[in-house]
Design an enzyme around this catalytic site. Structure first.
Site, PDB file in Angstrom:
ATOM      1  N   ASP A 139    -106.073 -70.061  76.759  1.00 26.83           N
ATOM      2  CA  ASP A 139    -106.455 -68.652  76.735  1.00 26.83           C
ATOM      3  C   ASP A 139    -105.174 -67.837  76.598  1.00 26.83           C
ATOM      4  OD1 ASP A 139    -107.260 -66.047  77.268  1.00 26.83           O
ATOM      5  OD2 ASP A 139    -108.683 -66.623  78.840  1.00 26.83           O
ATOM      6  N   HIS A 140    -105.049 -67.147  75.475  1.00 22.95           N
ATOM      7  CA  HIS A 140    -103.805 -66.421  75.211  1.00 22.95           C
ATOM      8  C   HIS A 140    -103.631 -65.222  76.124  1.00 22.95           C
ATOM      9  CE1 HIS A 140    -100.251 -66.122  72.863  1.00 22.95           C
ATOM     10  NE2 HIS A 140    -100.738 -66.678  71.771  1.00 22.95           N
TER      11      HIS A 140
END
Length: 466
Positions: free
Chosen positions: A436-437
């Site tokens: 998850d950026h």
């Protein structure tokens, strides 16, 4: 005077809204004890035996096997009496239960009352217990609302021969194609009917049909006659429910909410495989169970998460906060007849490779037999996906929402590799990390993946964290 109490499908937790009846454990007329399991249901999480909080005589069942019921729908009714004298004939005395309720809904959380022996009851005794013609007069009935009306009549029990089928998916597939499972011979252990047996029977039936069935038609209210349905609309329809429906919802939500990115690297796993062989080859009285490659990779993951805790977190959208989690509850993807499930190894950060391997083995066996509980399948904080068992090298997995990352592991195969300045054949594996950026940047994700690869190539690095 006995009461007829209605037991509804309870909320089994984790946001489940419905369940499918897999197998009835009691019949109409059986005497049940408080907290005795009465039905086996399949939820989107697991197979669960549901105990009845009342003790008495089963007077009605609602729904055949294979029926899907919403939470709160009636499951069965039980005639109970406050004293032994309230129950007629052989319902009073030792085998009868009093009008008490444990208030519990899951096996293992009961009152500890001894289980009553299931026994058949005379039809006239059932009528008397239910307050019907055998004993006229009003009988109090517990109902959720007057609008639901009186308690329905008992559901007849269908007679069926012994069929060795465990998977509800197999039963559902047979029902969809009008197959009688009693006519099939199972190829599994002890004659167990597998999905492949049903699929073979479906193909055999299709090949034996000389004339294709007529095309289905759709009647249009504005047209003078029926119009043929297109080929695409006439295809096989498979309901998205149960495990498959839950997986579809979770994957769609993950892609909708999480801005994911993937990075990958090839690693030389020769030393890791040699270390595993040395562990498992060590004899002596203190030798423990064999350690699997998956257990070693899981231990490497916990060491990497200790260095990069950003990836053991979740995002609180409402508060707009990243929540870093103190414990590593490590999920691992497992393919079963019911579909893809992700059992969870609790507190993996405090376990060694042997302990992790033992728990993976226990959960894998439970997944195979369909006995995983909802607790076994929820609460994960990071997932390890070994898709190499399918014979593939790489993948870009979808994050298991609401987690922040997933490590994928491909097959370990001999490949040409430059080792100490010379070309050699080494055991090579591809590792991929989907993250998850929002919780970290590429530098953190790359550092995590590089550390995992370094531990795969040089297992001695793990000695620092043991």
């Amino acid at each position: 005077m006995p009461q007829v109490l209605e037991f509804k499908l309870p909320d089994l937790g984790e946001g489940l809204t419905e369940a499918e009846i897999v197998r009835w454990l009691v019949e109409v007329g059986d005497v049940v004890a408080i907290d005795q399991p009465v039905v086996e249901v399949e939820t989107a999480k697991a197979m669960v035996e549901v105990p009845c909080p009342y003790g008495g005589v089963v007077t009605a069942r609602f729904g055949d096997e294979g029926t899907e019921l919403p939470v709160g729908a009636p499951l069965l009714t039980v005639a109970v009496g406050s004293t032994e004298g309230d129950l007629p004939g052989d319902l009073s005395g030792k085998g009868a239960a009093r009008a008490e309720s444990s208030g519990n809904v899951l096996v293992g959380y009961g009152t500890g009352a001894p289980a009553a022996r299931r026994r058949r009851v005379r039809p006239e005794a059932i009528s008397a217990a239910a307050g019907t013609a055998a004993e006229p007069g009003p009988v109090p009935v517990m109902a959720p609302a007057p609008a639901q009306g009186p308690v329905p009549a008992p559901v007849p029990v269908e007679a069926s021969g012994p069929v060795a089928v465990v998977s509800p998916l197999v039963r559902r597939l047979a029902r969809q194609h009008d197959l009688d499972l009693r006519q099939l011979t199972g190829s599994g252990r002890d004659g167990l009917i597998l999905r492949s047996d049903v699929e073979s029977a479906i193909k055999a039936a299709a090949n034996g049909t000389a004339v294709a069935p007529p095309a289905p038609v759709r009647v249009s209210p504005s047209a003078s006659g029926p119009a043929p349905v297109s080929a695409s609309a006439a295809g096989e329809r498979i309901p998205l429910r149960g495990v498959r429906g839950a997986v579809a919802d979770k994957l769609a939500r993950s892609r909708r909410e999480i801005p994911d990115a993937t990075c990958w690297v090839d690693a030389d796993a020769t030393e890791l495989m040699a270390a595993r062989a040395a562990m498992n080859g060590a004899g002596g009285p203190t030798a423990g169970p064999k350690v699997s490659v998956l257990a070693l990779l899981a231990r490497i993951c916990t060491a990497a998460l200790a260095r990069f805790p950003e990836l053991n977190s979740t995002v609180d959208l409402e508060a707009r906060e990243i929540v870093r989690l103190p414990a590593v509850h490590l999920g691992f993807a497992a393919q079963t007849e019911r579909g893809l499930v992700v059992p969870v190894v609790r507190d993996a950060q405090s376990r060694n490779a042997e302990s992790i391997g033992a728990e993976i083995g226990r959960l894998t066996e439970a997944a195979r037999t369909g006995t995983l509980t909802p607790a076994d399948l929820t609460g994960g904080t990071f997932t390890l996906n070994n898709y190499g068992v399918f014979g593939v090298d790489g993948s870009t997995p979808i994050i298991n929402h609401p987690e922040a990352a997933m490590l994928g592991v491909g097959r370990i195969v001999p490949k040409p590799w430059v080792h100490r300045g010379e070309l050699a054949v080494r055991q090579v594996v591809q590792l991929s990390l989907t993250f998850d950026h929002r919780v970290c940047d590429g530098g953190t994700a790359g550092g995590f993946l590089r550390y995992v690869a370094d531990c795969v190539e040089q297992p001695a690095l793990l000695l620092r964290t043991l």
